[in-house]
Design an enzyme around this catalytic site. Structure first.
Site, PDB file in Angstrom:
ATOM      1  N   ASN A   9       0.882  -1.171   0.000  1.00  0.00           N
ATOM      2  CA  ASN A   9       0.000   0.000   0.000  1.00  0.00           C
ATOM      3  C   ASN A   9       0.917   1.216   0.000  1.00  0.00           C
ATOM      4  O   ASN A   9       1.444   1.591   1.033  1.00  0.00           O
ATOM      5  CB  ASN A   9      -0.898  -0.029   1.240  1.00  0.00           C
ATOM      6  CG  ASN A   9      -1.723   1.242   1.382  1.00  0.00           C
ATOM      7  OD1 ASN A   9      -1.799   2.045   0.451  1.00  0.00           O
ATOM      8  ND2 ASN A   9      -2.349   1.416   2.538  1.00  0.00           N
ATOM      9  N   TRP A  10       1.079   1.795  -1.174  1.00  0.00           N
ATOM     10  CA  TRP A  10       2.039   2.902  -1.289  1.00  0.00           C
ATOM     11  C   TRP A  10       1.494   4.198  -0.687  1.00  0.00           C
ATOM     12  O   TRP A  10       2.234   5.158  -0.521  1.00  0.00           O
ATOM     13  CB  TRP A  10       2.398   3.129  -2.770  1.00  0.00           C
ATOM     14  CG  TRP A  10       3.248   2.052  -3.368  1.00  0.00           C
ATOM     15  CD1 TRP A  10       3.531   0.815  -2.848  1.00  0.00           C
ATOM     16  CD2 TRP A  10       3.945   2.125  -4.621  1.00  0.00           C
ATOM     17  NE1 TRP A  10       4.355   0.108  -3.691  1.00  0.00           N
ATOM     18  CE2 TRP A  10       4.624   0.891  -4.798  1.00  0.00           C
ATOM     19  CE3 TRP A  10       4.062   3.094  -5.620  1.00  0.00           C
ATOM     20  CZ2 TRP A  10       5.400   0.625  -5.921  1.00  0.00           C
ATOM     21  CZ3 TRP A  10       4.833   2.822  -6.741  1.00  0.00           C
ATOM     22  CH2 TRP A  10       5.497   1.595  -6.885  1.00  0.00           C
ATOM     23  N   LYS A  11       0.196   4.238  -0.416  1.00  0.00           N
ATOM     24  CA  LYS A  11      -0.424   5.455   0.138  1.00  0.00           C
ATOM     25  C   LYS A  11      -0.094   6.648  -0.764  1.00  0.00           C
ATOM     26  O   LYS A  11      -0.009   6.485  -1.970  1.00  0.00           O
ATOM     27  CB  LYS A  11       0.029   5.674   1.591  1.00  0.00           C
ATOM     28  CG  LYS A  11      -0.172   4.400   2.436  1.00  0.00           C
ATOM     29  CD  LYS A  11      -0.003   4.614   3.910  1.00  0.00           C
ATOM     30  CE  LYS A  11      -0.219   3.284   4.627  1.00  0.00           C
ATOM     31  NZ  LYS A  11      -0.214   3.422   6.079  1.00  0.00           N
ATOM     32  N   HIS A  94      -9.611   1.508   4.244  1.00  0.00           N
ATOM     33  CA  HIS A  94      -8.377   1.657   5.025  1.00  0.00           C
ATOM     34  C   HIS A  94      -8.631   2.607   6.203  1.00  0.00           C
ATOM     35  O   HIS A  94      -9.387   3.561   6.075  1.00  0.00           O
ATOM     36  CB  HIS A  94      -7.256   2.195   4.139  1.00  0.00           C
ATOM     37  CG  HIS A  94      -5.934   2.142   4.810  1.00  0.00           C
ATOM     38  ND1 HIS A  94      -5.522   3.112   5.694  1.00  0.00           N
ATOM     39  CD2 HIS A  94      -4.952   1.204   4.780  1.00  0.00           C
ATOM     40  CE1 HIS A  94      -4.331   2.785   6.164  1.00  0.00           C
ATOM     41  NE2 HIS A  94      -3.957   1.630   5.634  1.00  0.00           N
ATOM     42  N   GLU A  96      -6.993   4.928   7.400  1.00  0.00           N
ATOM     43  CA  GLU A  96      -6.722   6.353   7.132  1.00  0.00           C
ATOM     44  C   GLU A  96      -7.911   7.008   6.426  1.00  0.00           C
ATOM     45  O   GLU A  96      -8.208   8.172   6.655  1.00  0.00           O
ATOM     46  CB  GLU A  96      -5.426   6.495   6.312  1.00  0.00           C
ATOM     47  CG  GLU A  96      -4.208   6.245   7.194  1.00  0.00           C
ATOM     48  CD  GLU A  96      -3.016   5.649   6.467  1.00  0.00           C
ATOM     49  OE1 GLU A  96      -2.973   5.703   5.226  1.00  0.00           O
ATOM     50  OE2 GLU A  96      -2.128   5.109   7.156  1.00  0.00           O
ATOM     51  N   GLU A 166      -5.951  -4.853  10.148  1.00  0.00           N
ATOM     52  CA  GLU A 166      -4.932  -3.851  10.448  1.00  0.00           C
ATOM     53  C   GLU A 166      -5.280  -3.113  11.746  1.00  0.00           C
ATOM     54  O   GLU A 166      -6.064  -2.159  11.721  1.00  0.00           O
ATOM     55  CB  GLU A 166      -4.838  -2.822   9.313  1.00  0.00           C
ATOM     56  CG  GLU A 166      -4.448  -3.414   7.983  1.00  0.00           C
ATOM     57  CD  GLU A 166      -3.798  -2.373   7.074  1.00  0.00           C
ATOM     58  OE1 GLU A 166      -2.671  -2.615   6.633  1.00  0.00           O
ATOM     59  OE2 GLU A 166      -4.407  -1.317   6.832  1.00  0.00           O
ATOM     60  N   GLY A 172       2.063   2.261  10.729  1.00  0.00           N
ATOM     61  CA  GLY A 172       3.048   3.336  10.616  1.00  0.00           C
ATOM     62  C   GLY A 172       3.719   3.710  11.927  1.00  0.00           C
ATOM     63  O   GLY A 172       4.367   4.748  12.022  1.00  0.00           O
ATOM     64  N   SER A 212       2.889  -2.055  10.369  1.00  0.00           N
ATOM     65  CA  SER A 212       4.333  -2.141  10.644  1.00  0.00           C
ATOM     66  C   SER A 212       4.932  -3.513  10.346  1.00  0.00           C
ATOM     67  O   SER A 212       5.830  -3.973  11.050  1.00  0.00           O
ATOM     68  CB  SER A 212       4.634  -1.710  12.080  1.00  0.00           C
ATOM     69  OG  SER A 212       4.260  -0.358  12.278  1.00  0.00           O
ATOM     70  N   GLY A 233       2.657  -1.038   4.228  1.00  0.00           N
ATOM     71  CA  GLY A 233       2.799   0.374   3.889  1.00  0.00           C
ATOM     72  C   GLY A 233       4.264   0.737   3.714  1.00  0.00           C
ATOM     73  O   GLY A 233       4.861   0.489   2.664  1.00  0.00           O
ATOM     74  N   GLY A 234       4.841   1.305   4.763  1.00  0.00           N
ATOM     75  CA  GLY A 234       6.210   1.824   4.718  1.00  0.00           C
ATOM     76  C   GLY A 234       7.217   0.898   4.038  1.00  0.00           C
ATOM     77  O   GLY A 234       7.978   1.332   3.165  1.00  0.00           O
TER      78      GLY A 234
HETATM   79  P1  PGA Z   1       2.507   0.311   7.591  1.00  0.00           P
HETATM   80  O1  PGA Z   1       1.089   0.541   6.888  1.00  0.00           O
HETATM   81  O2  PGA Z   1       3.054  -0.981   7.048  1.00  0.00           O
HETATM   82  O3  PGA Z   1       3.335   1.494   7.181  1.00  0.00           O
HETATM   83  O4  PGA Z   1       2.259   0.233   9.044  1.00  0.00           O
HETATM   84  C1  PGA Z   1       0.213  -0.525   6.652  1.00  0.00           C
HETATM   85  C2  PGA Z   1      -1.073  -0.025   6.056  1.00  0.00           C
HETATM   86  O5  PGA Z   1      -1.533   1.059   6.469  1.00  0.00           O
HETATM   87  O6  PGA Z   1      -1.657  -0.659   5.171  1.00  0.00           O
END
Ligand code: PGA
Length: 254
Positions: A9-11, A94, A96, A166, A172, A212, A233-234
């Site tokens: 997930n590159w956001k 998601h 966010e 999640e 994050g 994470s 994500g990251g």
């Molecule tokens: P993260 O994000 O790996 O940076 O914690 C995961 C996500 O929000 O899908």
């Protein structure tokens, strides 16, 4: 057996030019992966990514989809727009989006219905906040998000969905859920699906862990029986880290 699925997930990261750079590094690193590999890139990178991922084993995903076919919805993207770009997967709900953009269980449900009826694979995100966890509401929150999120979705369609568990406090933050906690909660989500549909269907639905997840903790998480992959994500923004997570998945599940 459920085929593991590792999705990035590159956001809101990577311009189209940066997308090209990252995918150039990633494609050769994961070409022999046995796990299903997906990258969910920003809309503005879809064209570039779609061209580059042709004839590769990496599937293309988006990060949201509107529930209408078309119309006066400034700033939104329709399923047919995504399909024309070669998109196969779409992240829906998601945390966010729920936290910053007013996404509700009801709008999540509408998006999931639209994705399925268009032939896109939804990656439906669920998970509790830190406060909900501390007050013992984890199961209740996941149950509500699943029940409403999957309302009116047939058993046949439910089997096509990927669920990403999640925990919001782990996203994050570098605070990954422990392997045991993640496995237990995902096991409970599978039980909920079994009540909503059937045991057979619940056993077919793939449930990822997200929050994470990185090249260091992926082995341990992927070793757990209930965890069918990751939404990353990251660590998906670096070709080396993301490919190590895919290798971890391959080594634990095959
Ligand atoms: P993260 O994000 O790996 O940076 O914690 C995961 C996500 O929000 O899908």
């Amino acid at each position: 057996m459920r085929r593991p699925i590792i999705a990035g997930n590159w956001k809101m990261n990577k311009t189209a030019a940066e997308t090209k750079e990252l995918l150039e590094q990633l494609i050769p690193k994961v070409k022999d992966a046995k796990s299903e590999v997906v990258v969910c890139v920003p809309y503005t990178s879809l064209h570039t990514a779609s061209q580059m991922l042709k004839n590769t084993n990496i599937g293309l995903g988006a990060q949201n989809v509107h529930w209408s076919d078309k119309g006066a919805f400034t700033g939104e993207i329709s399923a047919s727009m995504l399909l024309e770009m070669g998109v196969k997967y779409v992240i829906i709900g998601h945390s966010e989006r729920r936290q910053y953009f007013g996404e509700t269980d009801q709008t999540v449900n509408k998006r999931v219905i639209q994705a399925l009826s268009s032939g896109l694979t939804p990656i439906l995100c669920v998970g509790e906040t830190e406060q909900e966890r501390l007050s013992g509401q984890t199961d209740e929150v996941n149950r509500r998000q699943l029940t409403i999120g999957l309302q009116d979705i047939s058993e046949e369609d439910a089997q096509k969905i990927v669920i990403a568990y999640e925990p919001v406090w782990a996203i994050g933050t570098g605070r990954t859920a422990t392997e045991k906690d993640a496995d237990e909660t995902i096991g409970k989500i599978r039980e909920m699906l079994s009540v909503m549909y059937s045991r057979d269907t619940a056993l077919k639905i793939r449930i990822q862990y997200g929050g994470s997840m990185n090249s260091k903790n992926a082995q341990g998480l992927m070793a757990m029986p209930q965890i069918d992959g990751g939404l990353i994500g990251g660590a998906s923004l670096k070709a080396e880290d993301f490919s190590l997570i895919i290798k971890a998945s391959d080594s634990q599940k095959f």
